[in-house]
Design a protein around this motif. Structure first.
Motif, short mmCIF file in Angstrom:
data_model
loop_
_atom_site.label_atom_id
_atom_site.label_comp_id
_atom_site.label_asym_id
_atom_site.label_seq_id
_atom_site.Cartn_x
_atom_site.Cartn_y
_atom_site.Cartn_z
N ASN A 35 0.26 -1.09 -0.09
CA ASN A 35 0.22 0.22 0.15
C ASN A 35 0.82 0.94 0.03
O ASN A 35 2.38 1.04 0.75
N GLU A 36 0.05 2.23 -0.18
CA GLU A 36 0.88 3.79 -0.80
C GLU A 36 1.24 4.20 1.00
O GLU A 36 2.71 4.78 0.86
N GLU A 37 0.33 3.81 1.86
CA GLU A 37 1.43 4.43 3.15
C GLU A 37 2.71 3.95 3.39
O GLU A 37 3.42 3.93 4.22
N ARG A 38 2.41 2.72 4.15
CA ARG A 38 4.09 1.81 4.11
C ARG A 38 4.76 2.34 3.11
O ARG A 38 5.61 2.54 3.37
N ALA A 39 4.29 2.22 1.68
CA ALA A 39 5.96 2.83 0.50
C ALA A 39 6.42 3.86 1.25
O ALA A 39 7.59 4.29 1.13
N ASP A 40 5.01 4.78 1.37
CA ASP A 40 5.85 6.64 1.79
C ASP A 40 6.69 6.45 3.07
O ASP A 40 7.37 7.34 2.89
N SER A 41 6.10 5.68 3.81
CA SER A 41 7.07 5.69 5.28
C SER A 41 8.11 5.09 4.96
O SER A 41 9.45 5.69 5.73
N GLN A 42 8.07 3.93 4.39
CA GLN A 42 10.00 3.24 4.08
C GLN A 42 10.50 4.31 3.46
O GLN A 42 11.40 4.29 3.56
N LYS A 43 9.67 4.74 2.31
CA LYS A 43 11.55 5.66 1.14
C LYS A 43 11.52 7.06 1.79
O LYS A 43 12.27 7.26 1.90
N SER A 44 10.35 7.39 3.14
CA SER A 44 11.07 8.26 3.86
C SER A 44 11.97 8.05 4.64
O SER A 44 12.98 8.67 4.49
N ILE A 45 12.15 7.09 5.31
CA ILE A 45 13.45 6.16 6.17
C ILE A 45 14.51 6.55 5.33
O ILE A 45 15.90 6.78 5.63
N HIS A 46 14.39 5.76 3.91
CA HIS A 46 15.53 5.92 3.43
C HIS A 46 15.68 7.15 2.85
O HIS A 46 17.31 7.30 2.49
N GLU A 47 15.15 8.15 2.64
CA GLU A 47 15.42 9.72 1.99
C GLU A 47 16.48 10.14 3.17
O GLU A 47 17.24 11.01 2.28
N ASP A 48 16.09 9.71 4.45
CA ASP A 48 17.36 10.01 5.48
C ASP A 48 18.55 9.63 5.38
O ASP A 48 19.48 10.38 5.76
N ALA A 49 18.46 8.66 4.59
CA ALA A 49 19.93 8.12 4.88
C ALA A 49 20.45 8.30 4.13
O ALA A 49 21.69 8.58 3.52
N VAL A 50 19.90 8.53 2.47
CA VAL A 50 20.72 9.11 1.28
C VAL A 50 20.77 10.63 0.97
O VAL A 50 21.71 10.82 1.67
N ASN A 51 20.24 11.23 2.01
CA ASN A 51 20.68 12.73 2.74
C ASN A 51 22.17 12.75 3.57
O ASN A 51 22.85 13.57 3.42
N ARG A 52 21.86 11.52 4.72
CA ARG A 52 23.25 11.51 5.36
C ARG A 52 24.53 11.27 4.93
O ARG A 52 25.21 11.65 4.61
N ALA A 53 24.28 9.64 3.77
CA ALA A 53 25.61 9.81 2.44
C ALA A 53 25.76 10.57 2.12
O ALA A 53 26.76 10.69 1.48
N ASN A 54 25.44 11.59 1.18
CA ASN A 54 25.35 12.24 0.79
C ASN A 54 26.34 13.76 0.72
O ASN A 54 26.80 14.63 0.37
N GLU A 55 26.70 13.22 2.32
CA GLU A 55 27.49 14.16 3.20
C GLU A 55 28.32 13.94 3.86
O GLU A 55 29.99 14.45 4.20
N MET A 56 28.84 12.82 3.46
CA MET A 56 30.19 11.88 3.53
C MET A 56 31.12 11.89 2.41
O MET A 56 30.30 11.38 1.79
N GLU A 57 32.31 11.68 2.89
CA GLU A 57 32.57 12.15 1.78
C GLU A 57 33.87 10.79 1.62
O GLU A 57 33.39 9.18 2.45
N GLY A 58 33.10 9.96 -0.17
CA GLY A 58 33.12 9.10 -0.18
C GLY A 58 32.18 7.78 -0.40
O GLY A 58 32.49 6.70 -0.71
N LEU A 59 31.23 8.02 -0.12
CA LEU A 59 29.52 7.97 0.08
C LEU A 59 28.86 8.89 -0.55
O LEU A 59 28.45 10.10 0.01
#
Length: 173
Positions: free
Chosen positions: A88-112
Motif C-alpha cells: 500500500n501507498e502509506e507503507r511505501a511512503d513511510s519506508q521511502k522517508s526512512i531511506h531518504e534520510d539515509a540518502v541525505n546523510r550518505a551524501n554528506e560523507m566523503e566517499g559515500l
C-alpha cells in the motif's frame, strides 16, 4: 549445497581471470608502473537477490550489489541498489522517508553517495555507492561488512560474505 558449488565455480572463474589474463608482451620500458596499473581492467562482481514479503508490512524487493576490485583484488567500490514495492501507498511512503534520510546523510560523507527515486505510488529504488579509496575511516560507516572487509588493506572476503549472507546469484564480468 548449490550455493557452495556456485561459490567454488565463481572463485575458480575469478582465479582464472586474475591469473590467466596477463599479457605476454615484453615491457619496453616506455610506461612507468603507475601507467601499467591504471591500464589494467577492474574486476566487477555483480550479485542479485530477490525476496518476497512474509507479511503485509514487508516489501517485495530486488537487491543488486556490485563489487569493483582492482587487478590485485583490492576492493575499490561497492554499489548497493534496492528496488522495493509495498502492498500500500502509506507503507511505501513511510519506508521511502526512512531511506531518504539515509540518502541525505550518505551524501554528506566523503566517499559515500546515495540516490532515491520513486517508481510508482507503492515502489521506489534507492542506492548507495561506497568509494573505498576516498573513505578515510571505514569503521565509522558501520555498513555491515566488518566481518568480511579488512579495513586496513580493503581486502574483501567475498566467499565468506556470499556463503553467510547472500541468497542469490553472482556473476563476474
Amino acid at each position: 549445497m548449490y550455493k557452495k558449488i556456485l561459490l567454488v565455480v565463481l572463485c575458480g572463474v575469478l582465479l582464472f581471470g586474475v591469473t590467466g589474463c596477463g599479457s605476454d608482451k615484453e615491457n619496453t620500458g616506455t610506461n612507468n608502473d603507475t601507467e601499467k596499473e591504471e591500464s589494467k581492467q577492474d574486476i566487477v562482481m555483480t550479485c542479485t537477490a530477490s525476496s518476497k514479503p512474509e507479511n503485509e508490512y514487508e516489501a517485495t524487493s530486488t537487491t543488486t550489489e556490485v563489487y569493483t576490485y582492482d587487478n590485485n583484488m583490492i576492493l575499490k567500490k561497492i554499489k548497493v541498489t534496492c528496488e522495493e514495492e509495498y502492498s500500500n501507498e502509506e507503507r511505501a511512503d513511510s519506508q521511502k522517508s526512512i531511506h531518504e534520510d539515509a540518502v541525505n546523510r550518505a551524501n554528506e560523507m566523503e566517499g559515500l553517495s546515495g540516490t532515491i527515486e520513486s517508481k510508482s505510488n507503492t515502489s521506489f529504488v534507492y542506492s548507495f555507492t561506497y568509494d573505498l579509496e576516498k573513505i578515510s575511516n571505514l569503521d565509522e560507516l558501520n555498513i555491515g561488512l566488518s566481518e568480511y572487509l579488512d579495513y586496513s588493506t580493503h581486502k574483501f572476503d567475498a566467499e565468506k560474505y556470499n556463503t553467510e549472507h547472500f541468497d542469490g546469484s553472482c556473476v563476474i564480468e
